[in-house]
Design a protein around this motif. Structure first.
Motif, short mmCIF file in Angstrom:
data_model
loop_
_atom_site.label_atom_id
_atom_site.label_comp_id
_atom_site.label_asym_id
_atom_site.label_seq_id
_atom_site.Cartn_x
_atom_site.Cartn_y
_atom_site.Cartn_z
N GLN A 1 1.14 -1.09 -0.30
CA GLN A 1 0.10 -0.31 -0.26
C GLN A 1 0.75 1.38 0.28
OE1 GLN A 1 -2.57 -0.06 3.59
NE2 GLN A 1 -3.45 2.52 2.89
N VAL A 2 0.31 1.81 -1.37
CA VAL A 2 1.21 3.52 -0.98
C VAL A 2 1.07 4.20 -0.17
CG1 VAL A 2 1.94 5.31 -2.64
CG2 VAL A 2 2.30 3.21 -3.65
N GLN A 3 1.93 4.96 0.80
CA GLN A 3 1.34 5.95 1.81
C GLN A 3 2.38 7.31 1.29
OE1 GLN A 3 1.41 4.26 5.63
NE2 GLN A 3 -0.59 4.50 5.62
N SER A 25 6.51 5.34 1.34
CA SER A 25 6.12 3.66 1.75
C SER A 25 5.43 2.99 0.83
CB SER A 25 6.37 3.26 2.87
OG SER A 25 4.80 3.54 3.22
N GLY A 26 5.44 2.25 0.37
CA GLY A 26 4.72 0.54 -0.61
C GLY A 26 5.03 1.29 -1.97
N PHE A 27 6.56 2.02 -2.36
CA PHE A 27 6.57 1.83 -3.69
C PHE A 27 7.82 2.43 -4.10
CE2 PHE A 27 7.42 6.23 -4.40
CZ PHE A 27 7.07 7.17 -3.13
N TYR A 102 -0.79 9.33 -6.75
CA TYR A 102 -0.14 8.59 -5.10
C TYR A 102 0.20 10.73 -4.48
CZ TYR A 102 1.13 4.19 -7.17
OH TYR A 102 1.40 3.37 -7.20
N GLN A 105 -1.30 13.57 2.60
CA GLN A 105 -2.34 13.86 3.32
C GLN A 105 -2.58 15.13 2.89
OE1 GLN A 105 -0.67 12.17 5.08
NE2 GLN A 105 -0.02 13.82 7.00
#
Length: 113
Positions: A1-3, A25-27, A102, A105
């Protein structure tokens, strides 16, 4: 999961400094250009700067000389060092993996006395 998780925003007086950080993270962070964008209510999200895989930075004219963008490929992080802040820098700042879907937030930066 991309974050993409931003941190470091806050309230600062005019002329002050803040450093924003984005943890990815996640990629495969090391093969993507990373960028910072900002947005104020009722306006479009604007590009602030980006840093290429090799660390080469680009910044919008309005922040050049005051902001520095950098990345740490070993830690999967990208930073935005902001100096000599003005009220016009007040915005919600987003981390973005350029040319992808991506986004973080956002972290609020408020420059006010």
């Amino acid at each position: 999961q991309v974050q993409l998780v931003e941190s470091g925003g806050g309230l600062v007086q005019p002329g002050g400094s803040l450093t924003l950080s984005c943890a990815a993270s996640g990629f495969d962070f090391t093969i993507w250009t990373m960028g910072w964008y900002r947005q104020t209510p009722g306006k479009e999200r604007d590009w602030v700067g980006s840093v290429a895989v090799n660390g080469r930075p680009k910044l919008v004219d309005s922040v050049r000389g005051r902001f520095t963008i950098s990345r740490d490929n070993a830690k999967n992080t990208v930073q935005l060092q902001m100096n000599n802040l003005t009220s016009e820098d007040t915005a919600l700042y987003y981390c973005h993996c350029v040319n992808s879907d991506y986004w973080g937030q956002g972290t609020q930066v408020t420059v006010s006395s």
